[in-house]
Design an enzyme around this catalytic site. Structure first.
Site, short mmCIF file in Angstrom:
data_model
loop_
_atom_site.label_atom_id
_atom_site.label_comp_id
_atom_site.label_asym_id
_atom_site.label_seq_id
_atom_site.Cartn_x
_atom_site.Cartn_y
_atom_site.Cartn_z
CB ILE A 19 -0.88 0.11 1.33
CG1 ILE A 19 -2.07 0.91 1.11
CG2 ILE A 19 -0.14 0.04 2.44
CD1 ILE A 19 -3.55 0.86 1.97
CG ASP A 42 1.20 1.40 12.67
OD1 ASP A 42 0.89 1.39 13.65
OD2 ASP A 42 1.46 2.50 12.31
N1 APR Z 1 0.79 -3.18 2.05
C1 APR Z 1 -0.61 -3.98 2.29
N2 APR Z 1 -0.83 -4.73 3.10
C2 APR Z 1 0.07 -4.91 4.00
C3 APR Z 1 1.47 -4.58 4.22
C4 APR Z 1 1.42 -3.42 3.12
N3 APR Z 1 2.70 -2.86 3.17
N4 APR Z 1 1.90 -5.03 5.34
C5 APR Z 1 0.80 -6.00 5.90
N5 APR Z 1 -0.18 -5.87 5.12
C6 APR Z 1 -1.40 -6.62 5.30
C7 APR Z 1 -1.21 -7.80 6.11
O1 APR Z 1 -0.97 -9.06 5.44
C8 APR Z 1 -2.82 -7.93 6.81
O2 APR Z 1 -3.57 -8.89 6.00
O3 APR Z 1 -2.38 -5.87 6.00
C9 APR Z 1 -2.98 -6.63 6.79
C10 APR Z 1 -3.13 -5.82 8.19
O4 APR Z 1 -2.10 -6.48 9.06
P1 APR Z 1 -1.49 -5.65 10.14
O5 APR Z 1 -0.50 -4.60 9.45
O6 APR Z 1 -0.62 -6.65 11.00
O7 APR Z 1 -2.36 -4.86 10.77
P2 APR Z 1 -3.60 -5.28 11.92
O8 APR Z 1 -3.85 -6.93 11.89
O9 APR Z 1 -4.56 -4.36 11.81
O10 APR Z 1 -2.71 -4.98 13.42
C11 APR Z 1 -2.58 -3.94 13.74
O11 APR Z 1 -0.36 -4.22 14.08
O12 APR Z 1 1.58 -3.45 12.92
C12 APR Z 1 0.59 -3.33 14.10
O13 APR Z 1 0.99 -1.17 15.00
C13 APR Z 1 0.16 -2.02 14.49
O14 APR Z 1 -0.54 -2.48 16.47
C14 APR Z 1 -1.16 -2.56 15.34
C15 APR Z 1 -1.24 -3.98 14.76
#
Ligand code: APR
Length: 188
Positions: A19, A42
């Site tokens: 993203i 994040d």
């Molecule tokens: N671009 C698009 N999608 C991504 C990317 C990226 N660069 N990185 C990871 N994902 C996908 C993952 O495969 C997952 O399907 O985004 C989705 C959400 O995953 P996370 O980023 O782990 O978010 P979430 O599950 O909402 O957890 C949030 O994780 O990173 C920490 O600080 C954040 O504490 C918060 C928690």
């Protein structure tokens, strides 16, 4: 098959990739309540966007689960970043679905309030937070459908879900076609 549908003057589509490399008006971050950064989306957003985003998050101070806040986008290919906080999946019986719906709806509303026409969203909560993607994908598309039904046509011109891998893309594609069955050539 292309992941694209048109509905009430908006395009809803899917993209497989990172993203932080996706050109849009506003991209949504899968944040946590502290807005202090983390891993996954994040981590990628703060790494690619630079320190100004974290500084803006620190100014805001936090965001309750199910809600979203907006900041600048630093060096990302977007004007703004919306930091949405999804629920941590526990048993599925602790209000997780309503909180995930709210996180998505708040993101769409914020984009519209700021006149941003093309929003890119990740699959919120389906990574570290453990929300089963087979449940999250249809929920996300249904929130989009409800938002578009309640909004003036074309309020958002394009809503793109950016999925990190093929499997997630296919789960969202199935949900997209189930929620928006009309063929892409439908008149808008
Ligand atoms: N671009 C698009 N999608 C991504 C990317 C990226 N660069 N990185 C990871 N994902 C996908 C993952 O495969 C997952 O399907 O985004 C989705 C959400 O995953 P996370 O980023 O782990 O978010 P979430 O599950 O909402 O957890 C949030 O994780 O990173 C920490 O600080 C954040 O504490 C918060 C928690």
């Amino acid at each position: 098959m292309l992941g694209l549908r048109h509905f009430r003057g908006s395009a809803i589509d899917l993209f497989q990739g990172d993203i932080t490399e996706f050109v849009c008006d506003v991209m949504v971050n899968a944040a946590n309540e502290s807005l202090g950064g983390g891993g996954g989306v994040d981590g990628a957003i703060h790494r690619a966007g630079g320190p100004s985003i974290l500084a803006a998050c620190r100014e805001i101070g936090g965001c309750p689960t199910g809600q979203a806040v907006i900041t600048g986008a630093g060096s990302l290919p977007a004007q703004r970043v919306i930091h949405a906080v999804g629920p941590i999946w526990k048993s599925g019986k602790e209000g997780e679905a309503a909180l995930l719906e709210s996180a998505y709806r708040s993101s769409l509303q914020l984009a519209a309030q700021h006149g941003l026409k093309h929003i890119a969203l990740p699959s919120i909560s389906t990574g570290v937070y453990g929300y089963p993607i087979e449940k999250a994908a249809p929920l996300a598309l249904q929130v989009v459908m409800g938002f578009l039904e309640e909004s003036p046509p074309g309020l958002l011109r394009r809503i793109t879900f950016v999925l990190f891998d093929r499997t997630q893309y296919q789960v969202f594609q199935k949900a997209l076609f189930a929620t928006f069955p009309e063929a892409a050539e439908e008149r808008t």
